[in-house]
Design a protein around this motif. Structure first.
Motif, PDB file in Angstrom:
ATOM      1  N   LEU A   8     -61.572  43.146  42.202  1.00 45.62           N
ATOM      2  CA  LEU A   8     -61.442  41.740  42.565  1.00 45.62           C
ATOM      3  C   LEU A   8     -61.015  41.623  44.019  1.00 45.62           C
ATOM      4  N   PHE A   9     -61.542  40.581  44.710  1.00 43.49           N
ATOM      5  CA  PHE A   9     -61.258  40.356  46.121  1.00 43.49           C
ATOM      6  C   PHE A   9     -60.870  38.889  46.329  1.00 43.49           C
ATOM      7  N   ALA A  10     -60.405  38.595  47.524  1.00 43.77           N
ATOM      8  CA  ALA A  10     -60.175  37.212  47.972  1.00 43.77           C
ATOM      9  C   ALA A  10     -59.325  36.430  46.990  1.00 43.77           C
ATOM     10  N   GLY A  11     -58.134  36.955  46.757  1.00 41.59           N
ATOM     11  CA  GLY A  11     -57.236  36.246  45.847  1.00 41.59           C
ATOM     12  C   GLY A  11     -57.734  36.261  44.417  1.00 41.59           C
ATOM     13  N   MET A  12     -58.426  37.338  44.033  1.00 43.50           N
ATOM     14  CA  MET A  12     -59.001  37.513  42.695  1.00 43.50           C
ATOM     15  C   MET A  12     -60.055  36.459  42.384  1.00 43.50           C
ATOM     16  N   LYS A  13     -60.656  35.864  43.425  1.00 46.62           N
ATOM     17  CA  LYS A  13     -61.716  34.891  43.209  1.00 46.62           C
ATOM     18  C   LYS A  13     -63.063  35.564  43.015  1.00 46.62           C
ATOM     19  N   ASN A  14     -63.300  36.685  43.701  1.00 46.36           N
ATOM     20  CA  ASN A  14     -64.583  37.379  43.649  1.00 46.36           C
ATOM     21  C   ASN A  14     -64.357  38.789  43.134  1.00 46.36           C
ATOM     22  N   GLY A  15     -65.480  39.409  42.718  1.00 47.58           N
ATOM     23  CA  GLY A  15     -65.337  40.777  42.288  1.00 47.58           C
ATOM     24  C   GLY A  15     -66.471  41.240  41.399  1.00 47.58           C
ATOM     25  N   PHE A  16     -66.296  42.466  40.879  1.00 46.29           N
ATOM     26  CA  PHE A  16     -67.276  43.103  40.004  1.00 46.29           C
ATOM     27  C   PHE A  16     -66.568  43.510  38.720  1.00 46.29           C
ATOM     28  N   ILE A  17     -67.265  43.318  37.597  1.00 48.03           N
ATOM     29  CA  ILE A  17     -66.692  43.618  36.291  1.00 48.03           C
ATOM     30  C   ILE A  17     -67.707  44.452  35.508  1.00 48.03           C
ATOM     31  N   ARG A  18     -67.245  45.526  34.879  1.00 47.42           N
ATOM     32  CA  ARG A  18     -68.110  46.397  34.096  1.00 47.42           C
ATOM     33  C   ARG A  18     -67.782  46.242  32.609  1.00 47.42           C
ATOM     34  N   ASP A  19     -68.843  46.202  31.777  1.00 50.04           N
ATOM     35  CA  ASP A  19     -68.675  46.018  30.317  1.00 50.04           C
ATOM     36  C   ASP A  19     -67.816  44.779  30.053  1.00 50.04           C
ATOM     37  N   ALA A  20     -68.315  43.642  30.514  1.00 51.20           N
ATOM     38  CA  ALA A  20     -67.519  42.415  30.509  1.00 51.20           C
ATOM     39  C   ALA A  20     -67.668  41.657  29.200  1.00 51.20           C
ATOM     40  N   ALA A  21     -66.605  40.950  28.855  1.00 49.11           N
ATOM     41  CA  ALA A  21     -66.615  39.984  27.751  1.00 49.11           C
ATOM     42  C   ALA A  21     -65.898  38.737  28.236  1.00 49.11           C
ATOM     43  N   MET A  22     -66.261  37.574  27.675  1.00 43.63           N
ATOM     44  CA  MET A  22     -65.717  36.311  28.155  1.00 43.63           C
ATOM     45  C   MET A  22     -65.361  35.434  26.959  1.00 43.63           C
ATOM     46  N   LEU A  23     -64.160  34.858  26.983  1.00 38.76           N
ATOM     47  CA  LEU A  23     -63.707  33.910  25.966  1.00 38.76           C
ATOM     48  C   LEU A  23     -63.424  32.589  26.656  1.00 38.76           C
ATOM     49  N   LEU A  24     -64.180  31.539  26.266  1.00 34.16           N
ATOM     50  CA  LEU A  24     -64.015  30.238  26.896  1.00 34.16           C
ATOM     51  C   LEU A  24     -62.948  29.425  26.174  1.00 34.16           C
ATOM     52  N   SER A  25     -62.599  28.280  26.765  1.00 34.84           N
ATOM     53  CA  SER A  25     -61.458  27.506  26.269  1.00 34.84           C
ATOM     54  C   SER A  25     -61.678  26.947  24.869  1.00 34.84           C
ATOM     55  N   ASP A  26     -62.932  26.803  24.405  1.00 35.62           N
ATOM     56  CA  ASP A  26     -63.191  26.290  23.058  1.00 35.62           C
ATOM     57  C   ASP A  26     -63.411  27.414  22.054  1.00 35.62           C
ATOM     58  N   ASN A  27     -63.026  28.639  22.429  1.00 30.71           N
ATOM     59  CA  ASN A  27     -63.170  29.833  21.602  1.00 30.71           C
ATOM     60  C   ASN A  27     -64.610  30.314  21.486  1.00 30.71           C
ATOM     61  N   SER A  28     -65.542  29.744  22.230  1.00 32.05           N
ATOM     62  CA  SER A  28     -66.860  30.356  22.330  1.00 32.05           C
ATOM     63  C   SER A  28     -66.732  31.612  23.181  1.00 32.05           C
ATOM     64  N   ARG A  29     -67.706  32.516  23.040  1.00 26.44           N
ATOM     65  CA  ARG A  29     -67.539  33.832  23.664  1.00 26.44           C
ATOM     66  C   ARG A  29     -68.866  34.367  24.173  1.00 26.44           C
ATOM     67  N   GLY A  30     -68.757  35.283  25.114  1.00 24.27           N
ATOM     68  CA  GLY A  30     -69.927  35.943  25.656  1.00 24.27           C
ATOM     69  C   GLY A  30     -69.604  37.385  26.006  1.00 24.27           C
ATOM     70  N   ALA A  31     -70.654  38.176  26.208  1.00 25.56           N
ATOM     71  CA  ALA A  31     -70.479  39.580  26.578  1.00 25.56           C
ATOM     72  C   ALA A  31     -71.652  39.974  27.463  1.00 25.56           C
ATOM     73  N   ALA A  32     -71.448  40.992  28.308  1.00 27.14           N
ATOM     74  CA  ALA A  32     -72.495  41.426  29.225  1.00 27.14           C
ATOM     75  C   ALA A  32     -72.268  42.867  29.624  1.00 27.14           C
ATOM     76  N   ALA A  33     -73.380  43.537  30.028  1.00 25.54           N
ATOM     77  CA  ALA A  33     -73.264  44.916  30.512  1.00 25.54           C
ATOM     78  C   ALA A  33     -72.474  44.962  31.802  1.00 25.54           C
ATOM     79  N   SER A  34     -72.641  43.911  32.646  1.00 23.52           N
ATOM     80  CA  SER A  34     -71.872  43.829  33.886  1.00 23.52           C
ATOM     81  C   SER A  34     -71.761  42.367  34.284  1.00 23.52           C
ATOM     82  N   ALA A  35     -70.777  42.080  35.089  1.00 25.66           N
ATOM     83  CA  ALA A  35     -70.565  40.712  35.556  1.00 25.66           C
ATOM     84  C   ALA A  35     -70.094  40.752  36.999  1.00 25.66           C
ATOM     85  N   GLU A  36     -70.410  39.666  37.714  1.00 22.02           N
ATOM     86  CA  GLU A  36     -70.030  39.564  39.118  1.00 22.02           C
ATOM     87  C   GLU A  36     -69.423  38.190  39.359  1.00 22.02           C
ATOM     88  N   ARG A  37     -68.289  38.176  40.052  1.00 20.95           N
ATOM     89  CA  ARG A  37     -67.638  36.919  40.420  1.00 20.95           C
ATOM     90  C   ARG A  37     -67.940  36.606  41.876  1.00 20.95           C
TER      91      ARG A  37
END
Length: 711
Positions: A100-129
């Motif tokens: 993560l860079f720039a105050g953790m605003k940007n970055g690269f994520i490997r084997d990512a998963a995401m949980l949104l505020s309504d409990n919906s979810r996602g997953a990915a091989a990689s993610a980029e901020r």
């Protein structure tokens, strides 16, 4: 510098870290707060290494990991091992490795998963901020369904897969490229592009869940609603429908809400394939507040013809024989109420001439209840002015006023007396009084007439209450004597607002039992009855009210079906029973005053169960009490059964039946529903047996579904 601090040492090391890093950090960067089991700080390199339950906070973002290294010079964070990043909007990113860079605003994520505020979810091989706003996932999957607890590798009920998925937090949108929609792991639909709002959005333009219905009138029909957000206070919903037998049909609904009120408009239009006739409807509901005590608005409903609304199931409700449109203004100030109304009616009955349907402009009401006097007596004043116009038939102008005084007295023995005196004055100006609207013969030309009616009444009640350990009991005998002159209903006064009447326990102790102004319940009478009740400490109760009315002599003002034309009325009663929160029972009955006590009117309603599992039954037998329509006696029964079969599956069954001599089933309905946190689908079948001109018995089979996030 290396340390293995306790809880207090955490705070000390954090303070030292922030002081040491302050000179080198850019003024615009937010401060960094780090806690961990072990901290290693190289001041010459500006490098912090943290291990064990690491928590890093910067700019409202929180990073948790097993190991974190932070370069103060590069403003770069590298995290590994059980990494999670909590965003300001409640979104959480999970990974095994993050840069993560720039105050953790940007970055690269490997084997990512995401949980949104309504409990919906996602997953990915990689993610980029990027830009602290966009999260780009590759080879991603998204769903609002929870994973199976027994087998977390099992595909959810539904999921969206995309080669590239972008979540734009500023635009509050999730965009898919080359997306595939799957159910139970089976591909159902492919689209090269798809977008939908993220969970932070309350309102967003887009397609709403479609529905499919098949019935004997429309054939196969499909609805595809589109929701359009105009601005922060208004929106528009367009619902095009196409059916194989009736062609295209369009419905539109507009809504607007402001700080001073709200308005709704809806309408529909269609051209029938069979006849080529254009049919439709228009409706508006508006309510506004000019001041805290003054409101005004309108409720307007019009249809192109008599059967359109019921034939096309507009808003899935049955409509009565008349459509009422109203424009109004009302004011309430302490104990004073004033209202001005204008009414227009559209007749839906084939046996009534439209020229006989009136327009009422204006209808004015005023009511005032004054402060009680020294002994509890209270004065009240009511006034009404009405003007009714017809293209053919009777035109009526009426002015009515009533002044009344009521004085209660509470005797030391516990008896309650209430004395009432009132004076009613009515003035009428009517043209060509119609025989069907008056109690006597026709009157040609213009009639100016009036009446002054005095009335006095004395109400006596003696509530007897007994408390026991488990309940409270009440027995209250009631006697009411009313003295008022006979008559008061000359043939020159048309009957506009008291055409339908039913004698029951609700008007047993009323001075005038007619619902409107045009008819008066004249002559001396004695009303008596008893109220009995039992109230349990656990909330259960039972209440009974029963009574009868006795007149000095018979009165032909009332129809025979109303049961008040004879000197002795029928017996009326209401029993309400609820032993607990899961059982309720109401029985309203009118029994003939003859020796057979035959049932003249009977209504029963009972509900057993909870809001999710219940059985509701109702029965009604009603006599004809209408001055205009000879509807005859009506008898019907209906029931509803709703059951939660499993955690996700439920069913509902409904049946209504006419029990008359030529009766039969009126409605059969059966539905099966599946609902979980991410999906809702209803399968239903309905059969109606109504016959009214072009409305014929209809069988309907349909499906409605909703997917969380896309509703």
């Amino acid at each position: 510098m290396t340390a293995k601090p306790g809880r207090l040492s955490h705070v000390v090391l954090i303070g030292l870290l922030l002081i040491a890093a302050a000179p080198a950090r850019a003024q615009s960067d937010p401060p960094v707060l780090i806690t961990a089991d072990t901290l290693n700080y190289d001041q010459s390199l500006g490098l912090v290494t943290a291990e064990g339950k690491v928590e890093l906070v910067q700019g409202g973002r929180t990073l948790l990991a097993d190991t974190v290294s932070y370069s103060e010079k590069d403003d770069k964070v590298i995290a590994s091992g059980n990494v999670s990043l909590l965003e300001n909007d409640g979104t959480v990113l999970f990974a095994d490795y993050m840069e993560l860079f720039a105050g953790m605003k940007n970055g690269f994520i490997r084997d990512a998963a995401m949980l949104l505020s309504d409990n919906s979810r996602g997953a990915a091989a990689s993610a980029e901020r990027r830009d602290g706003n966009r999260t780009i996932l590759r080879k991603a999957v998204y769903t609002t369904c929870s994973l199976c607890e027994q087998d977390r590798s099992r595909a959810p009920l539904w999921q969206l897969k995309g080669e590239r998925v972008e979540h734009n937090q500023a635009a509050q949108e999730i965009v898919y490229r080359n997306a595939v929609f799957e159910m139970f792991g089976i591909p159902i639909l492919y689209t090269p592009y798809l977008s939908h709002p993220d969970p932070t959005v309350n309102r967003r333009s887009g397609i709403l869940p479609p529905s499919y219905i098949k019935d004997t009138f429309f054939g196969h029909r499909v609805r595809m609603p589109y929701y359009y957000v105009i601005d922060g206070q208004s929106d528009l919903t367009l619902t095009p429908q196409y059916s194989t037998d009736q062609g295209a049909h369009l419905t539109a609904e507009y809504r607007n809400r402001t700080a001073t009120g709200e308005m709704e408009f809806d309408g529909s239009i269609t051209e029938e394939d069979s006849s080529g006739n254009v049919r439709g409807h228009f409706r508006t509901n508006m309510a506004f507040r000019a001041k805290d005590d003054v409101t005004f608005g309108a409720n307007i409903l019009r249809a192109s013809d008599d059967t359109y609304l019921n034939r096309y199931s507009v808003q899935n409700r049955p409509y009565t024989n008349t459509l009422t449109s109203r424009v109004y203004a009302e004011g309430i100030n302490n104990r004073h109420f004033a209202a001005v109304n204008a009414f227009s009616f559209q007749n839906l009955r084939s046996d009534v001439r439209n020229g006989n349907v009136p327009i009422a402009v204006p209808i004015m009401d005023y009511s005032a209840v004054f402060e009680p006097g020294d002994y509890g007596g209270r004065w009240a004043f009511d006034a009404n002015m009405a003007s009714l116009y017809r293209s053919s038939g009777t035109d009526t102008r009426r002015l009515s006023s009533t002044i009344s005084w009521a004085q209660p007295y509470y005797a030391p023995s516990g008896e309650v007396f209430t004395a009432t005196a009132m004076l009613r004055a009515d003035g009428y100006w009517a043209d060509s009084v119609d025989q069907s609207l008056a109690s006597t013969t026709n009157s040609d030309g213009t009639e100016v007439t009036g009446r002054v009616i005095p009335a006095v009444a004395l109400d006596w009640r003696y509530p007897l209450v007994r408390d026991s350990r488990y309940m409270r009991q009440l027995i209250e005998p009631i006697v009411m004597a009313v003295v008022t002159p006979y008559g008061g209903n000359p043939g020159t006064i048309p009957n506009e607002d008291s055409l339908s009447f039913e004698f029951d326990e609700t008007n047993l102790f009323s001075i005038n039992r007619f619902p409107g102004y045009d008819r008066w319940d004249g002559g001396p009478k004695l009303n008596y009855g008893v109220r009995s009740a039992v109230y349990g400490n656990n909330g259960g109760y039972a209440e009974l009210l029963a009574g009868q009315s006795v007149r000095a002599k018979s009165d032909d003002t009332f129809t025979a079906g109303s049961d008040l034309s004879d000197s002795m009325s029928d017996y009326v009663a209401r029993l309400t029973f609820s032993p607990g929160r899961y059982i309720s029972f109401v029985d309203r009955v009118r029994l003939a005053q003859n020796s057979q006590l035959s049932v003249q009117r009977h209504e029963i309603g009972t509900t057993l169960g909870t809001s999710t599992n219940f059985l509701s039954l109702s029965y009604a037998k009603l006599a004809d009490a209408d001055f205009v329509d000879d509807t005859g006696e009506r008898e019907a029964i209906s029931g509803t059964l709703r059951a939660q079969l499993t955690k996700f599956w439920s069913t509902e069954l409904r049946h209504t039946r006419d029990l008359g001599d030529n009766g039969g089933a009126l409605l059969n309905f059966g539905g099966l529903r599946y609902t979980d946190e991410c999906f809702d689908i209803v399968l239903f079948a309905e059969r109606t047996f109504t016959v009214n001109r072009d409305i014929q018995p209809t069988t309907t089979i349909g499906v409605r579904f909703r997917i969380a996030t896309f509703n």
